[in-house]
Design a protein around this motif. Structure first.
Motif, mmCIF file in Angstrom:
data_model
loop_
_atom_site.group_PDB
_atom_site.id
_atom_site.type_symbol
_atom_site.label_atom_id
_atom_site.label_comp_id
_atom_site.label_asym_id
_atom_site.label_seq_id
_atom_site.Cartn_x
_atom_site.Cartn_y
_atom_site.Cartn_z
ATOM 1 N N LEU A 61 0.849 -1.197 0.000
ATOM 2 C CA LEU A 61 0.000 0.000 0.000
ATOM 3 C C LEU A 61 0.878 1.238 0.000
ATOM 4 O O LEU A 61 1.803 1.356 0.824
ATOM 5 C CB LEU A 61 -0.922 0.027 1.218
ATOM 6 C CG LEU A 61 -2.006 -1.035 1.337
ATOM 7 C CD1 LEU A 61 -2.948 -0.687 2.495
ATOM 8 C CD2 LEU A 61 -2.808 -1.182 0.051
ATOM 9 N N LEU A 62 0.582 2.168 -0.908
ATOM 10 C CA LEU A 62 1.251 3.455 -0.973
ATOM 11 C C LEU A 62 0.263 4.500 -0.480
ATOM 12 O O LEU A 62 -0.793 4.689 -1.089
ATOM 13 C CB LEU A 62 1.684 3.765 -2.407
ATOM 14 C CG LEU A 62 2.425 2.648 -3.158
ATOM 15 C CD1 LEU A 62 2.672 3.059 -4.600
ATOM 16 C CD2 LEU A 62 3.730 2.304 -2.465
ATOM 17 N N ALA A 64 3.278 -4.689 2.859
ATOM 18 C CA ALA A 64 4.134 -3.524 3.092
ATOM 19 C C ALA A 64 3.242 -2.288 3.016
ATOM 20 O O ALA A 64 2.402 -2.188 2.120
ATOM 21 C CB ALA A 64 5.259 -3.443 2.074
ATOM 22 N N VAL A 65 3.417 -1.386 3.963
ATOM 23 C CA VAL A 65 2.659 -0.134 3.981
ATOM 24 C C VAL A 65 3.666 0.999 4.015
ATOM 25 O O VAL A 65 4.490 1.083 4.936
ATOM 26 C CB VAL A 65 1.720 -0.050 5.196
ATOM 27 C CG1 VAL A 65 0.960 1.282 5.182
ATOM 28 C CG2 VAL A 65 0.739 -1.213 5.200
ATOM 29 N N HIS A 66 3.621 1.870 3.020
ATOM 30 C CA HIS A 66 4.537 3.007 2.950
ATOM 31 C C HIS A 66 3.736 4.302 3.039
ATOM 32 O O HIS A 66 2.775 4.500 2.283
ATOM 33 C CB HIS A 66 5.338 2.986 1.657
ATOM 34 C CG HIS A 66 6.204 1.779 1.497
ATOM 35 N ND1 HIS A 66 7.107 1.376 2.453
ATOM 36 C CD2 HIS A 66 6.307 0.877 0.477
ATOM 37 C CE1 HIS A 66 7.729 0.286 2.043
ATOM 38 N NE2 HIS A 66 7.255 -0.040 0.855
ATOM 39 N N TYR A 67 4.155 5.172 3.939
ATOM 40 C CA TYR A 67 3.539 6.488 4.093
ATOM 41 C C TYR A 67 4.511 7.521 3.540
ATOM 42 O O TYR A 67 5.641 7.648 4.016
ATOM 43 C CB TYR A 67 3.226 6.748 5.562
ATOM 44 C CG TYR A 67 2.758 8.158 5.853
ATOM 45 C CD1 TYR A 67 1.638 8.697 5.231
ATOM 46 C CD2 TYR A 67 3.449 8.956 6.773
ATOM 47 C CE1 TYR A 67 1.222 9.983 5.491
ATOM 48 C CE2 TYR A 67 3.028 10.242 7.060
ATOM 49 C CZ TYR A 67 1.921 10.760 6.411
ATOM 50 O OH TYR A 67 1.498 12.033 6.676
ATOM 51 N N PHE A 68 4.069 8.258 2.514
ATOM 52 C CA PHE A 68 4.926 9.233 1.836
ATOM 53 C C PHE A 68 4.597 10.641 2.345
ATOM 54 O O PHE A 68 3.430 11.012 2.482
ATOM 55 C CB PHE A 68 4.690 9.188 0.321
ATOM 56 C CG PHE A 68 5.132 7.916 -0.326
ATOM 57 C CD1 PHE A 68 6.281 7.881 -1.098
ATOM 58 C CD2 PHE A 68 4.399 6.744 -0.176
ATOM 59 C CE1 PHE A 68 6.696 6.705 -1.710
ATOM 60 C CE2 PHE A 68 4.797 5.566 -0.781
ATOM 61 C CZ PHE A 68 5.953 5.545 -1.545
ATOM 62 N N THR A 107 7.616 3.584 7.023
ATOM 63 C CA THR A 107 7.052 2.261 6.755
ATOM 64 C C THR A 107 6.573 1.585 8.032
ATOM 65 O O THR A 107 7.327 0.829 8.662
ATOM 66 C CB THR A 107 8.082 1.374 6.032
ATOM 67 O OG1 THR A 107 8.525 2.044 4.839
ATOM 68 C CG2 THR A 107 7.477 0.035 5.647
ATOM 69 N N PRO A 108 5.338 1.853 8.467
ATOM 70 C CA PRO A 108 4.784 1.092 9.595
ATOM 71 C C PRO A 108 4.559 -0.359 9.195
ATOM 72 O O PRO A 108 4.156 -0.642 8.067
ATOM 73 C CB PRO A 108 3.457 1.793 9.899
ATOM 74 C CG PRO A 108 3.288 2.863 8.897
ATOM 75 C CD PRO A 108 4.378 2.799 7.909
ATOM 76 N N TRP A 162 2.325 4.704 14.276
ATOM 77 C CA TRP A 162 1.320 5.516 13.592
ATOM 78 C C TRP A 162 1.911 6.906 13.380
ATOM 79 O O TRP A 162 1.754 7.780 14.209
ATOM 80 C CB TRP A 162 0.049 5.587 14.434
ATOM 81 C CG TRP A 162 -1.186 5.850 13.605
ATOM 82 C CD1 TRP A 162 -1.619 7.050 13.143
ATOM 83 C CD2 TRP A 162 -2.117 4.868 13.126
ATOM 84 N NE1 TRP A 162 -2.762 6.897 12.418
ATOM 85 C CE2 TRP A 162 -3.102 5.574 12.389
ATOM 86 C CE3 TRP A 162 -2.232 3.492 13.254
ATOM 87 C CZ2 TRP A 162 -4.179 4.933 11.783
ATOM 88 C CZ3 TRP A 162 -3.289 2.862 12.647
ATOM 89 C CH2 TRP A 162 -4.250 3.569 11.922
ATOM 90 N N PRO A 163 2.623 7.108 12.261
ATOM 91 C CA PRO A 163 3.301 8.389 12.047
ATOM 92 C C PRO A 163 2.320 9.555 12.002
ATOM 93 O O PRO A 163 1.147 9.389 11.640
ATOM 94 C CB PRO A 163 3.980 8.202 10.682
ATOM 95 C CG PRO A 163 3.990 6.733 10.434
ATOM 96 C CD PRO A 163 2.808 6.175 11.139
#
Length: 374
Positions: free
Chosen positions: A25-26, A330-334, A345-346, A357-358
């Motif tokens: 997930l992006l 994979a979970v990426h927070y941009f 990346t949580p 949890w950014p």
């Protein structure tokens, strides 16, 4: 499977190595770099399909049927990494597979050109396995809208099994494969009336809209096909009272290409999705994540750009319920940090919880609730 994408001087990225999983997930705010990740894959695919990626004197084709990126000036990162000995920067895209193979394509920057000449590239024969024409789907955010008919392309829908970047060949693909048995056990829906492909599509679509059914038929005499919906008595309609997509709304037609792409996926397939939640209510968004987990269990790899916490939570539930392993996600927070895209990346744990949890990561509900209770 591709387990890492590396980008240099490409759009939002000065230099980045982005880990990938069976379902990636992006997430993040607009213009933070999510689309650039998908566009890197699509750019390679477009260049391969046009035979420019491996040809002598070839390059990266920035504008084509799948994506239009403009010219070199539009894709070069603002704070470039320079290569010693070269008068211009290199724009590079690299892939690493789970088998340990590394592939890289580096093109010379040219501000006004829309075909960037390759400076170096991986061996053509060795890399063809990455570009299997029948194992690739890309569905962008602006998918097919409700219409009275859709194109009938035998080459795209039947020959290549490609649904089109907007999903425009989905209806014809569905018409042709309606009675084909669905052989992949993870993708079979327990409520499908038969094991035919169409019945499983209907069963999954009913997760998004209970009671819906659909038909895909050829329009005699012209190169077009027709899609229609029925509702099995819902809202006073019967299955014999067929409804055009234009009388149903956007949600079902927008979701159909994603359902078909996932159900047609097999081992080694790569599915790129933009905003699968578009025009769907929260329950439908969560169920879409359930389907994506099933496609991954069938051997496909999905890279998904999303703004939906319901899609995220649906994936977390799939892990908690045992539909897939946490290590397969994979979970990426941009987010932006000056000119550079920063990636946080949580990790999803086996119980569905997140490692952290950014700030800014799907926290608007809590922020609004705090203001309401203040």
């Amino acid at each position: 499977m591709i387990d890492q994408l590396s980008l240099t001087n490409f759009k939002a990225f000065r230099s980045a190595d982005i880990p990938l999983a069976p379902v990636t997930l992006l997430t993040g705010l607009n213009s933070s770099g999510k689309s650039s990740v998908l566009q890197a894959f699509v750019l390679l695919r477009q260049s391969y399909d046009s035979s420019t990626l491996f040809s002598s004197g070839g390059g990266l084709l920035l504008n084509g049927e799948l994506v239009e990126l403009g010219t070199g000036l539009d894709v070069l990162h603002e704070d470039v990494v320079h290569t010693p000995g070269l008068p211009t920067p290199l724009i590079s895209i690299g892939l690493r597979t789970s088998e340990g193979q590394n592939f890289n394509w580096s093109a010379l920057y040219a501000a006004e050109q829309d075909v960037l000449t390759l400076h170096s590239a991986s061996d053509a024969q060795r890399t063809k396995s990455v570009f299997d024409r029948r194992r690739f789907q890309y569905l962008k955010a602006d998918r097919i809208a409700p219409a009275t008919s859709y194109p009938k392309s035998h080459h795209q829908a039947i020959g290549l099994g490609f649904l089109g970047a907007s999903g425009e060949h989905t209806v014809n693909y569905l018409r042709h494969h309606a009675r084909r048995p669905l052989t992949s056990k993870p993708l079979r829906h327990p409520k499908a009336q038969t094991n035919n492909f169409l019945d499983h599509v209907v069963a999954w679509m009913q997760e998004l809209c209970p009671g819906v059914n659909l038909e895909a038929t050829e329009i005699p005499g012209i190169d077009a096909v027709r899609l229609s919906y029925g509702f099995d008595g819902t809202a006073g309609l019967t299955s014999s009272a067929r409804r055009r997509p234009t009388n149903v709304g956007f949600g079902l037609t927008y979701a159909l290409p994603i359902v078909v792409a996932c159900l047609s996926a097999g081992p080694g397939s790569l599915i790129l999705l933009e905003n699968p939640e578009a025009h769907l209510h929260p329950r439908g968004q969560s169920r879409m994540a359930t389907l994506m987990a099933a496609a991954a269990a069938a051997g496909a790899q999905l890279i998904v750009e999303t703004h939906s916490d319901h899609v995220l939570n649906g994936l977390r539930l799939a892990v908690k319920n045992g539909a897939m392993s946490a290590t397969d996600t994979a979970v990426h927070y941009f987010r932006r940090r000056g000119l550079q895209a920063e990636i946080v990346t949580p990790r999803i744990h086996e119980d569905g919880s997140l490692s952290d949890w950014p700030e800014g990561f799907f926290d608007e509900w809590e922020n609004s609730l705090e203001q309401l209770l203040d």
